[in-house]
Design a protein around this motif. Structure first.
Motif, PDB file in Angstrom:
ATOM      1  N   GLY A 130       4.705  -0.402 -12.963  1.00 22.81           N
ATOM      2  CA  GLY A 130       3.933  -0.109 -14.159  1.00 22.81           C
ATOM      3  C   GLY A 130       3.851  -1.321 -15.058  1.00 22.81           C
ATOM      4  N   LEU A 131       3.353  -1.113 -16.261  1.00 22.02           N
ATOM      5  CA  LEU A 131       3.254  -2.208 -17.222  1.00 22.02           C
ATOM      6  C   LEU A 131       4.624  -2.761 -17.579  1.00 22.02           C
ATOM      7  CD1 LEU A 131       0.515  -0.757 -19.611  1.00 22.02           C
ATOM      8  CD2 LEU A 131       0.234  -2.490 -17.822  1.00 22.02           C
ATOM      9  N   VAL A 132       5.660  -1.950 -17.383  1.00 24.97           N
ATOM     10  CA  VAL A 132       7.022  -2.379 -17.718  1.00 24.97           C
ATOM     11  C   VAL A 132       7.732  -2.984 -16.508  1.00 24.97           C
ATOM     12  CG1 VAL A 132       7.278  -0.745 -19.601  1.00 24.97           C
ATOM     13  CG2 VAL A 132       7.862  -0.035 -17.277  1.00 24.97           C
ATOM     14  N   GLY A 133       7.007  -3.183 -15.411  1.00 23.88           N
ATOM     15  CA  GLY A 133       7.607  -3.765 -14.214  1.00 23.88           C
ATOM     16  C   GLY A 133       7.961  -2.699 -13.186  1.00 23.88           C
ATOM     17  N   ASP A 134       8.845  -3.044 -12.258  1.00 23.80           N
ATOM     18  CA  ASP A 134       9.250  -2.103 -11.208  1.00 23.80           C
ATOM     19  C   ASP A 134       9.958  -0.897 -11.806  1.00 23.80           C
ATOM     20  OD1 ASP A 134       8.211  -3.366  -9.022  1.00 23.80           O
ATOM     21  OD2 ASP A 134      10.063  -4.396  -8.461  1.00 23.80           O
ATOM     22  N   LEU A 135       9.660   0.266 -11.232  1.00 25.93           N
ATOM     23  CA  LEU A 135      10.306   1.513 -11.633  1.00 25.93           C
ATOM     24  C   LEU A 135      11.250   1.924 -10.504  1.00 25.93           C
ATOM     25  CD1 LEU A 135       7.106   3.311 -12.961  1.00 25.93           C
ATOM     26  CD2 LEU A 135       8.830   2.097 -14.298  1.00 25.93           C
ATOM     27  N   HIS A 136      12.504   2.185 -10.834  1.00 25.93           N
ATOM     28  CA  HIS A 136      13.513   2.427  -9.809  1.00 25.93           C
ATOM     29  C   HIS A 136      13.931   3.897  -9.759  1.00 25.93           C
ATOM     30  CE1 HIS A 136      13.827  -1.931 -10.467  1.00 25.93           C
ATOM     31  NE2 HIS A 136      14.189  -1.977  -9.194  1.00 25.93           N
ATOM     32  N   GLY A 137      14.372   4.292  -8.591  1.00 25.89           N
ATOM     33  CA  GLY A 137      14.838   5.656  -8.380  1.00 25.89           C
ATOM     34  C   GLY A 137      15.243   5.833  -6.938  1.00 25.89           C
ATOM     35  N   THR A 138      15.032   7.028  -6.420  1.00 24.05           N
ATOM     36  CA  THR A 138      15.331   7.310  -5.022  1.00 24.05           C
ATOM     37  C   THR A 138      14.105   7.939  -4.371  1.00 24.05           C
ATOM     38  OG1 THR A 138      16.274   9.467  -5.620  1.00 24.05           O
ATOM     39  CG2 THR A 138      17.806   7.623  -5.382  1.00 24.05           C
ATOM     40  N   ILE A 139      14.013   7.761  -3.066  1.00 24.93           N
ATOM     41  CA  ILE A 139      12.906   8.305  -2.287  1.00 24.93           C
ATOM     42  C   ILE A 139      13.459   9.385  -1.369  1.00 24.93           C
ATOM     43  CG2 ILE A 139      11.049   7.797  -0.666  1.00 24.93           C
ATOM     44  CD1 ILE A 139      11.182   4.883  -1.684  1.00 24.93           C
ATOM     45  N   VAL A 140      12.852  10.575  -1.409  1.00 29.63           N
ATOM     46  CA  VAL A 140      13.297  11.714  -0.612  1.00 29.63           C
ATOM     47  C   VAL A 140      12.075  12.392  -0.001  1.00 29.63           C
ATOM     48  CG1 VAL A 140      15.297  12.084  -2.110  1.00 29.63           C
ATOM     49  CG2 VAL A 140      13.185  13.365  -2.532  1.00 29.63           C
ATOM     50  N   ARG A 141      12.358  13.390   0.823  1.00 29.57           N
ATOM     51  CA  ARG A 141      11.309  14.290   1.301  1.00 29.57           C
ATOM     52  C   ARG A 141      11.572  15.678   0.735  1.00 29.57           C
ATOM     53  NH1 ARG A 141       7.825  12.963   5.267  1.00 29.57           N
ATOM     54  NH2 ARG A 141       8.261  11.131   6.568  1.00 29.57           N
ATOM     55  N   LEU A 142      10.575  16.245   0.072  1.00 27.90           N
ATOM     56  CA  LEU A 142      10.653  17.644  -0.310  1.00 27.90           C
ATOM     57  C   LEU A 142      10.164  18.480   0.864  1.00 27.90           C
ATOM     58  CD1 LEU A 142       9.326  17.477  -3.978  1.00 27.90           C
ATOM     59  CD2 LEU A 142      11.653  17.187  -3.126  1.00 27.90           C
ATOM     60  N   GLN A 143      10.325  19.771   0.782  1.00 28.25           N
ATOM     61  CA  GLN A 143       9.901  20.610   1.898  1.00 28.25           C
ATOM     62  C   GLN A 143       8.387  20.777   1.933  1.00 28.25           C
ATOM     63  OE1 GLN A 143      11.799  24.450   2.085  1.00 28.25           O
ATOM     64  NE2 GLN A 143      10.834  25.005   3.997  1.00 28.25           N
ATOM     65  N   GLU A 144       7.785  20.992   0.756  1.00 31.37           N
ATOM     66  CA  GLU A 144       6.333  21.215   0.745  1.00 31.37           C
ATOM     67  C   GLU A 144       5.777  21.022  -0.665  1.00 31.37           C
ATOM     68  OE1 GLU A 144       3.939  24.262   3.315  1.00 31.37           O
ATOM     69  OE2 GLU A 144       4.414  25.260   1.421  1.00 31.37           O
ATOM     70  N   LEU A 145       4.542  20.549  -0.718  1.00 32.50           N
ATOM     71  CA  LEU A 145       3.759  20.474  -1.945  1.00 32.50           C
ATOM     72  C   LEU A 145       2.593  21.434  -1.806  1.00 32.50           C
ATOM     73  CD1 LEU A 145       2.472  19.169  -4.546  1.00 32.50           C
ATOM     74  CD2 LEU A 145       1.467  17.470  -2.983  1.00 32.50           C
ATOM     75  N   ARG A 146       2.383  22.257  -2.835  1.00 32.58           N
ATOM     76  CA  ARG A 146       1.259  23.192  -2.830  1.00 32.58           C
ATOM     77  C   ARG A 146       0.358  22.914  -4.026  1.00 32.58           C
ATOM     78  NH1 ARG A 146       3.994  29.129  -1.605  1.00 32.58           N
ATOM     79  NH2 ARG A 146       5.065  28.572   0.340  1.00 32.58           N
ATOM     80  N   LEU A 147      -0.919  22.682  -3.737  1.00 34.32           N
ATOM     81  CA  LEU A 147      -1.948  22.514  -4.765  1.00 34.32           C
ATOM     82  C   LEU A 147      -3.003  23.573  -4.508  1.00 34.32           C
ATOM     83  CD1 LEU A 147      -2.448  18.653  -4.733  1.00 34.32           C
ATOM     84  CD2 LEU A 147      -1.610  19.982  -6.664  1.00 34.32           C
TER      85      LEU A 147
END
Length: 257
Positions: free
Chosen positions: A91-108
Motif C-alpha cells: 500500500g501507500l505505507v509500504g509492504d503489509l505483513h501478516g500470514t497467508i492461509v486457506r479458508l474453506q470457502e468464500l461465498r458471494l
C-alpha cells in the motif's frame, strides 16, 4: 462496466441504458468511496459461516482475499493452519505483513470459491487497521470469469468461466513477483518464502525473471508468470538476471499451503 478476464478486455456502457440479460450470479453491493462493498460469507473448517464486508479492488492481484487485522483477531483466524508468514500486500505505507492461509470457502451470493488463499492482517498499518470494512477481494477470485459492475443497480454480476483448477490457488514456487519499470515490462522477485523451492534454488529478492521454459515473460504479463508457477509437481526452468550475472535454475513446484 464489464471486465472479461479470459479475453483481457474491459468494456464501458451507458449506465442508464444498460440492461443485463444473461444468467450470471448477482451480488448486491453498497458503495465505499466509489468502490463496491460486497457482502460475503467466509467458511472456516469446523465453524459456522462468518459474515464479511469485502471491498472489491480490481487492481489487487495475487491473493484472493486480504482480511483486516481487527477482523482476523475478532474471529480468531490466527489459529487457522497451515499458515505462511509473509508480506500479504502493498500500500501507500509500504509492504503489509501478516500470514497467508486457506479458508474453506468464500461465498458471494451464488458464487462459491473453494479454498481461497487469504492474507490475514498481522499489523495495524494502512487499510489493515480499518474497522469499517473487513477486507479486500481481488482479481484472483474472478480469474477466467466475466465480471459486470452495475453502479446504478448497485450489483456485481459474475459469469464464471470454465475452471482449470487454478482459481484462487497459491504460488508453488515461493516467489512473490512484481512488475516494474517502463511499461511494467520487468518481472522482479519481490519476496522469497523461506524453505520454498525458490529459496532452495538460491533465488533472491531483486532478481529479474527473464524466461520460463525458454519463453520470455515480457511476452505475456505478470498474471501469466504467476499462473505458470501454480502447477503442483511441474518442473520449470527459469532464467533470471542478478546485476550483470545470468542465473539458471530448475524448480520443481510443490504446494506450500
Amino acid at each position: 462496466m464489464e471486465i472479461d478476464y479470459r479475453q483481457r478486455r474491459v468494456r464501458l456502457f451507458d449506465p442508464l441504458a444498460y440492461r443485463y440479460a444473461g444468467t450470471g450470479a448477482t451480488v448486491p453491493f453498497s458503495a465505499d468511496a466509489d468502490l463496491p462493498l460486497l457482502r460475503a460469507q467466509l467458511e472456516v473448517r469446523g465453524r459456522r459461516p462468518i459474515p464479511a464486508r469485502l471491498l472489491l479492488d480490481t487492481g489487487a492481484s495475487g491473493l484472493c482475499l486480504i482480511l483486516t487485522t481487527p477482523y482476523a483477531e475478532r474471529h480468531g483466524l490466527g489459529r487457522v493452519a497451515p499458515a505462511i508468514e509473509a508480506p500479504i500486500g502493498t500500500g501507500l505505507v509500504g509492504d503489509l505483513h501478516g500470514t497467508i492461509v486457506r479458508l474453506q470457502e468464500l461465498r458471494l451470493g451464488g458464487v462459491k470459491v473453494r479454498s481461497p488463499t487469504t492474507g490475514l492482517g498481522g499489523e495495524y498499518k494502512g487499510f489493515l487497521a480499518r474497522t469499517d470494512i473487513d477486507g479486500v477481494i481481488g482479481n484472483s477470485v474472478f480469474e477466467g470469469s466475466r465480471l459486470i459492475l452495475d453502479y446504478v443497480g448497485r450489483r456485481a454480476i459474475v459469469e464464471p468461466g470454465p475452471g482449470d483448477g487454478s482459481l484462487c490457488d497459491f504460488d508453488m514456487s515461493g516467489l512473490r513477483l512484481a512488475a516494474r519499470g517502463a511499461g511494467l515490462a520487468h518481472i522482479v522477485v519481490d519476496y522469497v518464502i523461506p524453505g520454498s523451492p525458490s529459496a532452495e534454488a538460491g533465488i533472491a529478492v531483486g532478481d529479474e525473471l527473464l524466461l520460463i521454459d525458454g519463453r520470455g515473460v515480457a511476452e505475456g504479463n505478470l498474471n501469466d508468470a504467476r499462473k505458470a508457477l501454480r502447477a503442483d509437481g511441474a518442473v520449470h526452468r527459469l532464467v533470471l538476471r542478478r546485476d550483470v550475472d545470468t542465473i539458471r535454475v530448475a524448480l520443481k513446484l510443490r504446494r506450500l499451503l
